[in-house]
Design a protein around this motif. Structure first.
Motif, short mmCIF file in Angstrom:
data_model
loop_
_atom_site.label_atom_id
_atom_site.label_comp_id
_atom_site.label_asym_id
_atom_site.label_seq_id
_atom_site.Cartn_x
_atom_site.Cartn_y
_atom_site.Cartn_z
N ASN B 76 0.86 -1.18 0.00
CA ASN B 76 0.00 0.00 0.00
C ASN B 76 0.90 1.24 0.00
O ASN B 76 1.13 1.87 1.03
CB ASN B 76 -0.89 -0.03 1.24
N ILE B 77 1.39 1.57 -1.20
CA ILE B 77 2.40 2.63 -1.31
C ILE B 77 1.92 3.98 -0.76
O ILE B 77 2.64 4.62 -0.01
CB ILE B 77 2.92 2.77 -2.75
N PRO B 78 0.71 4.43 -1.09
CA PRO B 78 0.29 5.72 -0.54
C PRO B 78 0.32 5.74 0.99
O PRO B 78 0.78 6.70 1.60
CB PRO B 78 -1.15 5.88 -1.06
N GLN B 79 -0.14 4.64 1.60
CA GLN B 79 -0.12 4.55 3.06
C GLN B 79 1.31 4.61 3.61
O GLN B 79 1.60 5.35 4.54
CB GLN B 79 -0.79 3.24 3.49
N VAL B 80 2.20 3.82 2.99
CA VAL B 80 3.60 3.78 3.43
C VAL B 80 4.24 5.17 3.29
O VAL B 80 4.92 5.65 4.19
CB VAL B 80 4.39 2.74 2.60
N LEU B 81 3.96 5.79 2.17
CA LEU B 81 4.51 7.12 1.91
C LEU B 81 3.97 8.13 2.91
O LEU B 81 4.70 8.96 3.45
CB LEU B 81 4.16 7.54 0.48
N PHE B 82 2.67 8.02 3.17
CA PHE B 82 2.04 8.92 4.14
C PHE B 82 2.68 8.76 5.52
O PHE B 82 3.02 9.75 6.18
CB PHE B 82 0.53 8.66 4.22
N ASN B 83 2.84 7.51 5.95
CA ASN B 83 3.45 7.26 7.26
C ASN B 83 4.86 7.84 7.33
O ASN B 83 5.21 8.52 8.30
CB ASN B 83 3.54 5.76 7.54
N THR B 84 5.66 7.56 6.30
CA THR B 84 7.04 8.01 6.31
C THR B 84 7.11 9.53 6.31
O THR B 84 7.87 10.13 7.08
CB THR B 84 7.80 7.46 5.09
N LEU B 85 6.32 10.16 5.44
CA LEU B 85 6.38 11.61 5.34
C LEU B 85 5.84 12.28 6.60
O LEU B 85 6.35 13.33 7.00
CB LEU B 85 5.64 12.10 4.09
N SER B 86 4.85 11.68 7.25
CA SER B 86 4.37 12.24 8.52
C SER B 86 5.46 12.16 9.57
O SER B 86 5.69 13.11 10.33
CB SER B 86 3.15 11.48 9.04
N TYR B 87 6.11 11.00 9.61
CA TYR B 87 7.22 10.81 10.55
C TYR B 87 8.26 11.91 10.33
O TYR B 87 8.66 12.61 11.27
CB TYR B 87 7.82 9.42 10.29
N ILE B 88 8.66 12.09 9.07
CA ILE B 88 9.67 13.10 8.75
C ILE B 88 9.17 14.50 9.11
O ILE B 88 9.89 15.29 9.71
CB ILE B 88 10.06 13.01 7.26
N ALA B 89 7.91 14.80 8.76
CA ALA B 89 7.38 16.15 8.97
C ALA B 89 7.39 16.51 10.45
O ALA B 89 7.78 17.63 10.82
CB ALA B 89 5.97 16.25 8.40
N ILE B 90 6.96 15.59 11.30
CA ILE B 90 6.88 15.92 12.73
C ILE B 90 8.28 16.05 13.32
O ILE B 90 8.54 16.96 14.12
CB ILE B 90 6.02 14.88 13.47
N VAL B 91 9.19 15.16 12.92
CA VAL B 91 10.57 15.28 13.40
C VAL B 91 11.15 16.62 12.95
O VAL B 91 11.81 17.32 13.71
CB VAL B 91 11.42 14.10 12.89
#
Lengths: 302, 285
Positions: B76-91
């Motif tokens: 589920n690429i959109p989900q994976v991308l969303f998770n990763t980018l959220s992780y990066i954004a908050i950090v």
């Protein structure tokens, strides 16, 4: 001093405001560090004296130094320590020499040099997970499915069962890790090389020094501080080895690639011996801190 | 040393040739594993292990994007991308905003516990995070944050290295600039956002790229804190994909390539800042 004059012009309200402002500005960062760095450090040490099993959080009992005695008597712990030291002792010089060699290759200011720098750096931008999976496949034991063994066969060697032979597994991880990481140290060396004045090379070449002599008597002394710094960060990074063995060998064969961090992970997260794993983590923490203090001291004296 | 002009020119040309040819050969050997990965991701499964002793193993003769379709179908690429980018954004939010505020206060202001905080930040910089992951995990469990975005992101919002980078950068900012703003009636916080931030773009860019690559490539924390498919980050998804039946090596190569190309592009565009970050403090998230 102009500085104090300007300060004297300020009204006292502002100074009080500044005092508040400084605290307010640093507060979010400090709170986050306290909550997610300082508190866990304290708890790691605290729980290391307790019997604490993840499955039974109600029966946490004080254990004194029992965990420590058990740890020092655990053969697996010593094996993990030995493997970590073995990896570190080999990977640090290999990676640093490789990095310096690469830096020498691309220190020139010729046009297009950044393309080559990017090439040498690219394994470093690629994640360790990707690299470890890729090399697991490259290291495949058969010459028909493993690129490296196919290459060796072509040269009349092999096949080598890189990751399943206790003699070669850790060395294979060392080779791959040095290749992956060297680009990082190369960048630091490049900055160091940049700091050596060109006149020193000119003077050496007027004196008739060969390229090798220039490297030994101008480059190396000029890089001394950089070399010490690079050794230190590579050393600390090497002590934390986990991802490569986790993905490539699961700590095997015959525990030859099980490292300290792997051991902590296994005890804490897989076996649920939480207190005991904290003991191992505390020892790991002490080893890293002591090592970095020693290296810092060594680099300061000369 | 006296050399004729033409012989000097000749040795210079020779140096050029040696430089370009040498680097080209060594460079290609050096990146050949990655070239093989990318080439294999465009080959049909049956071609990957064929011709491995010839140069053709680096060239996808029967070019196909089927492998990428398979990866998109199974992950589920959109989900994976969303998770990763959220992780990066908050950090990034933590490091860029709170980190720079703290670094600035430490560098330019007097306040209570300043010395203690600065010492603590410097001392904790070389702290191996691996040693504290267990209690951190328990902390997350007590907060009910296991397998949540909160648990994934918040513990790593603040990084001592970033504070230190901002601190050392702001130390060099002339006090006159701050004093002038104070005389104009700017309060300290307003000064920071209006005057300081705009002149410090370089250090923000450096911390941005270092954090971005480090978090995109991060494995251990996402691996420990997430339990289900729905919170997986890129590296975790790739690692799970590698161990999931059916094992199609060509599809694995496509997944590896997909996980790597964004960072390579990012690096090429922000090379200057990335290198600056490494060279100045030698940090790595």
């Amino acid at each position: 001093m102009a500085n104090t004059e300007v300060k004297a012009m300020r009204r006292p309200e502002y100074k009080r405001g500044e005092k508040m402002a400084g605290s307010i500005m640093s507060l979010p960062a400090v709170l986050l560090l306290l909550a997610f760095l300082v508190v866990p450090i304290i708890y790691t040490i605290y729980y290391s004296f307790f019997k604490y099993q993840v499955m039974r959080p109600d029966s946490i009992t004080f254990h004194g130094i029992t965990n420590y005695l058990k740890l020092f008597g655990d053969k697996d712990f010593w094996v993990a320590l030995k493997n970590t030291v073995y990896f570190t002792v080999l990977v640090v010089p290999i990676q640093c020499v490789l990095a310096l060699a690469l830096a020498m290759l691309v220190t020139s200011k010729r046009r297009g040099v950044s393309i080559f720098r990017t090439m040498y750096f690219s394994p470093q931008v690629t994640s360790m997970v990707v690299i470890a999976i890729l090399w697991t496949i490259l290291y495949n034991s058969s010459a028909t499915t493993g690129l490296i063994n196919a290459f060796l066969k072509n040269m009349g060697m092999g096949p080598v069962d890189f990751l399943n032979n206790p003699k070669t597994a850790m060395n294979s991880i060392i080779f791959m890790s040095a290749w992956q990481g060297a680009g990082y140290q190369m960048m630091i060396f490049l900055a160091g090389l940049n700091g050596i004045p060109a006149e020193q090379y000119e003077a050496a070449s007027v004196d008739g020094a060969t390229k090798v002599q220039q490297f030994l008597y101008v480059t190396i002394p000029g890089l001394m501080n950089t070399i010490k710094y690079v050794l230190m960060i590579t050393l600390i990074q090497a002590m934390k080895l986990f991802t490569q063995p986790y993905i490539m060998t699961k700590g095997g064969p015959q525990n030859t690639t099980k490292t300290l961090v792997f051991y902590i992970y296994e005890q804490g997260f897989q076996k649920g011996n939480f207190g005991y794993a904290c003991t191992a983590a505390t020892i790991f923490f002490i080893i890293v801190v002591v090592l970095s203090l020693i290296v810092k001291k060594l680099t300061k004296t000369s | 040393m006296i050399k004729s002009k033409s012989s000097m020119k000749r040795s210079q040309t020779l140096g050029h040739v040696a430089f370009y040819l040498g680097n080209l050969i060594i460079g290609i050997i050096f990146v050949s594993p990655l070239l093989w990965m990318i080439a294999s991701s465009f080959k049909p499964e049956s071609d990957i292990f064929a011709n491995m002793t010839s140069i053709m193993t680096f060239i996808p003769t029967n070019f196909t994007i089927e492998n990428y379709m398979e990866v998109f179908g199974r992950l589920n690429i959109p989900q994976v991308l969303f998770n990763t980018l959220s992780y990066i954004a908050i950090v990034l939010l933590g490091d860029l905003l709170f980190g720079s505020l703290c670094g600035y206060a430490l560098a330019k202001m007097k306040f209570r516990f300043r010395g203690l905080i600065l010492t603590g930040v410097i001392a904790l910089m070389s702290m191996p995070v691996e040693a504290i992951l267990l209690p951190l995990y328990i902390e997350m469990a007590q907060l009910g944050w296991v397998n949540t975005m909160m648990g994934l992101t918040i513990p790593f919002m603040m990084n001592c290295f970033s504070i230190y980078m901002f601190y050392s950068y702001f130390l060099d900012i002339p006090n006159d600039l701050i004093e002038a703003a104070a005389i104009d009636g700017c309060g300290p916080i307003k000064t920071f956002f209006k005057i300081i931030m705009p002149v410090a773009k370089t250090v923000y860019a450096t911390v941005f790229i270092l954090d971005f690559v480090a978090r995109w490539n991060d494995f251990m924390w996402p691996f420990l804190i997430t339990t289900g498919e729905n919170k997986r980050t890129v590296q975790l998804a790739v690692q799970v994909f590698f161990g999931t039946q059916p094992i199609h090596y060509s599809a694995i190569m496509a997944a590896l390539t997909l996980a790597s190309i964004p960072m390579l592009i990012m690096y090429i565009f922000m090379q200057k800042y990335y290198v600056q970050g490494i060279a100045s403090t030698g940090i790595k998230g």
